[in-house]
Design an enzyme around this catalytic site. Structure first.
Site, PDB file in Angstrom:
ATOM      1  N   ASN A  35       0.809  -1.222   0.000  1.00  0.00           N
ATOM      2  CA  ASN A  35       0.000   0.000   0.000  1.00  0.00           C
ATOM      3  C   ASN A  35       0.847   1.280   0.000  1.00  0.00           C
ATOM      4  O   ASN A  35       0.406   2.329  -0.460  1.00  0.00           O
ATOM      5  CB  ASN A  35      -0.981  -0.024   1.173  1.00  0.00           C
ATOM      6  N   GLY A  36       2.081   1.182   0.521  1.00  0.00           N
ATOM      7  CA  GLY A  36       2.983   2.345   0.484  1.00  0.00           C
ATOM      8  C   GLY A  36       3.251   2.749  -0.961  1.00  0.00           C
ATOM      9  O   GLY A  36       3.170   3.936  -1.327  1.00  0.00           O
ATOM     10  N   HIS A  37       3.555   1.755  -1.815  1.00  0.00           N
ATOM     11  CA  HIS A  37       3.776   2.056  -3.242  1.00  0.00           C
ATOM     12  C   HIS A  37       2.493   2.607  -3.868  1.00  0.00           C
ATOM     13  O   HIS A  37       2.527   3.547  -4.661  1.00  0.00           O
ATOM     14  CB  HIS A  37       4.144   0.783  -4.019  1.00  0.00           C
ATOM     15  N   GLN A  61      22.216  -1.693  -6.578  1.00  0.00           N
ATOM     16  CA  GLN A  61      22.058  -1.111  -5.239  1.00  0.00           C
ATOM     17  C   GLN A  61      22.102  -2.163  -4.122  1.00  0.00           C
ATOM     18  O   GLN A  61      21.900  -1.834  -2.964  1.00  0.00           O
ATOM     19  CB  GLN A  61      20.780  -0.277  -5.148  1.00  0.00           C
ATOM     20  N   GLN A 150       8.667   8.844   1.682  1.00  0.00           N
ATOM     21  CA  GLN A 150       9.493   9.459   2.737  1.00  0.00           C
ATOM     22  C   GLN A 150      10.071   8.398   3.668  1.00  0.00           C
ATOM     23  O   GLN A 150      10.945   8.684   4.473  1.00  0.00           O
ATOM     24  CB  GLN A 150       8.665  10.458   3.550  1.00  0.00           C
ATOM     25  N   SER A 187       6.667  -1.980   4.158  1.00  0.00           N
ATOM     26  CA  SER A 187       7.919  -2.255   3.449  1.00  0.00           C
ATOM     27  C   SER A 187       7.842  -3.657   2.869  1.00  0.00           C
ATOM     28  O   SER A 187       7.248  -4.558   3.492  1.00  0.00           O
ATOM     29  CB  SER A 187       9.083  -2.175   4.446  1.00  0.00           C
TER      30      SER A 187
HETATM   31  O1  PAF Z   1      12.980   2.690  -3.323  1.00  0.00           O
HETATM   32  C1  PAF Z   1      13.113   1.801  -4.189  1.00  0.00           C
HETATM   33  O2  PAF Z   1      12.280   0.911  -4.367  1.00  0.00           O
HETATM   34  C2  PAF Z   1      14.372   1.785  -5.041  1.00  0.00           C
HETATM   35  O3  PAF Z   1      15.472   2.209  -4.304  1.00  0.00           O
HETATM   36  C3  PAF Z   1      14.223   2.604  -6.333  1.00  0.00           C
HETATM   37  C4  PAF Z   1      14.010   4.068  -6.041  1.00  0.00           C
HETATM   38  C5  PAF Z   1      13.062   2.069  -7.150  1.00  0.00           C
HETATM   39  C6  PAF Z   1      15.490   2.476  -7.182  1.00  0.00           C
HETATM   40  O4  PAF Z   1      15.750   1.156  -7.534  1.00  0.00           O
END
Ligand code: PAF
Length: 283
Positions: A35-37, A61, A150, A187
């Site tokens: 739901n955050g997305h 990353q 955030q 998350s």
């Molecule tokens: O927050 C994320 O899910 C990732 O760090 C992002 C911004 C999509 C970059 O891969």
């Protein structure tokens, strides 16, 4: 909802939108949407004519000790969620399209200073990977507005600085953290928690809000000592605390006693799962 994985197709589609003077909103994600997305998507829908969401699990990353292969990939379920929100395009580029010369040869973007502190100190190279992929995605989608949570407070600062330093022509918005009813920040990593760990996890928010209250009441301004004390509280509750930091909310530097806009940033392990959270504080 159109599903595009080819960069050239995305560029052609984007050209049509530009000819119609559409405001293009962009939500970059690594999938496994919660739901955050979806809140980022709702905000983008409210502000823009067209919304593009990317789903790309970015190897650059992830550290060598972080399990990229175990990262949950739930593409079909993600697409269903995005379709119900009337997203225009879901962009799912392949690794070879994103990194055609391989990760070792890839030109990178690094935002100095901020990328090596706090989470960057615990996860060397992480923010270089984030800045590089977000820069590439911005170049592909060319949005007018981009939306980030955030919850990843330091990531948001890194991206805003990158946009400013590289004179990128878009606005970056930070959307407030979505929380479960017990306060746990939403998350993808929450899915790794077993039942016992899930019971412990909301203590992170409780301890963080107790620290916020203590700072707001202004009785103590020895921030390093406060941080240390709250690290110990989290450890005593059952976490393995990585850091509790009280920082200037815009520079993320150590605050002076005159600074009034602060942020508390926390990272702590529950078992093997590293949770992060933050809260802004006004003094
Ligand atoms: O927050 C994320 O899910 C990732 O760090 C992002 C911004 C999509 C970059 O891969």
């Amino acid at each position: 909802m159109e599903s595009i994985s080819d960069i050239h197709v995305l560029r052609e589609t984007r050209r049509d939108w530009q000819m119609q003077n559409k405001v293009i909103g962009f939500v970059p994600t690594m999938g496994n949407l919660h739901n955050g997305h979806l809140q980022l998507v709702r905000e983008a829908k409210a502000q823009c004519d067209i919304v593009v969401v990317s789903i790309f699990v970015n190897p650059m990353q992830f550290g060598a000790n972080e399990d990229l292969d175990a990262y949950p990939r739930t593409l079909e379920a993600d697409k269903e969620k995005l379709a119900t929100l009337n997203v225009d395009v879901v962009f799912t580029p392949t690794i070879s399209q994103m990194y055609p010369r391989g990760l070792e040869q890839q030109t990178f973007v690094e935002v100095p200073g901020i990328s090596s502190m706090i989470c960057g100190a615990s996860r060397p190279g992480h923010f270089r990977g984030v800045a590089t992929i977000v820069c590439k995605l911005f170049n592909m989608v060319q949005p007018n507005k981009a939306f980030f949570g955030q919850k990843d407070f330091q990531q948001l600062r890194v991206i805003k600085l990158m946009v400013q330093d590289l004179s990128m022509n878009l606005e970056v918005y930070g959307v407030p953290t979505e929380r479960e009813v017990d306060g746990l920040a939403m998350s993808s990593r929450n899915g790794y928690l077993n039942a016992e760990q899930r019971c412990l996890a909301p203590q992170l928010y409780k301890v963080m809000t107790a620290l916020k209250k203590e700072i707001e009441e202004g009785r103590r301004q020895d921030y390093p000592a406060l941080s240390q004390e709250y690290c110990s509280k989290l450890d005593a509750a059952g976490f393995k605390t990585d850091y509790v930091e009280i920082r200037n909310a815009s520079t993320l530097q150590q605050p002076s006693v005159e600074d009034s806009e602060l942020v508390i940033l926390i990272a702590a392990f529950v078992g093997k799962t590293r949770l992060i959270d933050n809260i802004q504080v006004q003094r």
